[in-house]
Scaffold this active site. Structure first.
Site, PDB file in Angstrom:
ATOM      1  CB  SER A  20      -1.142  -0.195   1.209  1.00 64.17           C
ATOM      2  OG  SER A  20      -2.111   1.581   1.127  1.00 64.17           O
ATOM      3  CG  HIS A  47      -3.881  -0.733  -0.990  1.00 63.40           C
ATOM      4  ND1 HIS A  47      -4.154  -0.401   0.610  1.00 63.40           N
ATOM      5  CD2 HIS A  47      -4.921  -2.066  -1.541  1.00 63.40           C
ATOM      6  CE1 HIS A  47      -4.533  -1.874   1.121  1.00 63.40           C
ATOM      7  NE2 HIS A  47      -4.632  -2.263  -0.141  1.00 63.40           N
ATOM      8  CG  ASP A 140      -5.695  -5.391   1.970  1.00 66.38           C
ATOM      9  OD1 ASP A 140      -6.020  -6.679   2.484  1.00 66.38           O
ATOM     10  OD2 ASP A 140      -5.315  -5.054   1.073  1.00 66.38           O
TER      11      ASP A 140
END
Length: 201
Positions: A20, A47, A140
């Site tokens: 991310s 992401h 995540d």
């Protein structure tokens, strides 16, 4: 069709990566060091801003000897190719080594989700799964890493001490027994060694 037994010369059948915040820099560092003959496919969730088209694959391609492309639903995995989740789509690996894209609900406020990618890879590849969690905020990847471990797969995490953003690697280390925790500059060589069977845990 490539499945868990398709890459018999290797210890693993696939590498799944989740990242991310700070992830583009981390992916450049790792993919830039992997050899052109890397023997298995890689699937990547980074992401991204869902409101814009992405040039991430183009950026990574400039620095890597591997072929890097945005994933397309229905295509078959090939060794030495890096498949990047497109913005606002969950990337999944289906039985038979085919890719799927989904617009189901966000998971932990994100889509694509590393959790869903890792879970789908573990379902198909089982103990031949190698999952890697890099820099990022949030958690995540931690649930998916648990599924990878439950199916006998291997989890590698970037060392939170060297990660640009510690959230994701710290979360996965708290959630599961991570097999290797490494600084960013050691991850590429570890992936090569694990996949080619020259490095043991």
């Amino acid at each position: 069709m490539p499945g868990p037994d398709a890459f018999e010369a290797t210890a693993y059948g696939i590498v799944a990566v989740g990242s991310s915040a700070g992830g583009v820099k981390a992916l450049l560092a790792i993919l830039g060091e992997l050899p052109a003959d890397f023997p298995v496919p890689l699937v990547v969730v980074q992401h991204l801003d869902p409101r814009h088209d992405t040039i991430l694959a183009d950026i990574l391609n400039r620095r890597s000897r591997l072929r890097i492309k945005l994933a397309e639903g229905g295509e078959s995995l090939e060794p030495g190719v890096v498949y990047v989740a497109p913005p606002d789509r969950h990337l999944l690996v289906r039985p038979g080594g085919r890719l799927g894209l989904s617009v189901t609900e966000q998971v932990k406020f994100v889509r694509p989700s590393a959790d869903l990618l890792f879970e789908s890879v573990a379902e198909v590849y089982g103990p031949a799964t190698l999952a890697c969690v890099l820099t990022g905020t949030g958690s995540d990847g931690s649930v998916g890493a648990g599924v990878v471990k439950s199916r006998g797969g291997t989890v590698v995490a970037e060392d939170p001490k060297t990660a640009e953003f510690k959230g994701m690697p710290q979360s996965v280390a708290k959630a599961v027994s991570v097999d290797l925790v490494l600084p960013l500059d050691e991850i590429a060589s570890a992936l090569v060694g694990l996949v080619k069977g020259t490095r043991t845990l």
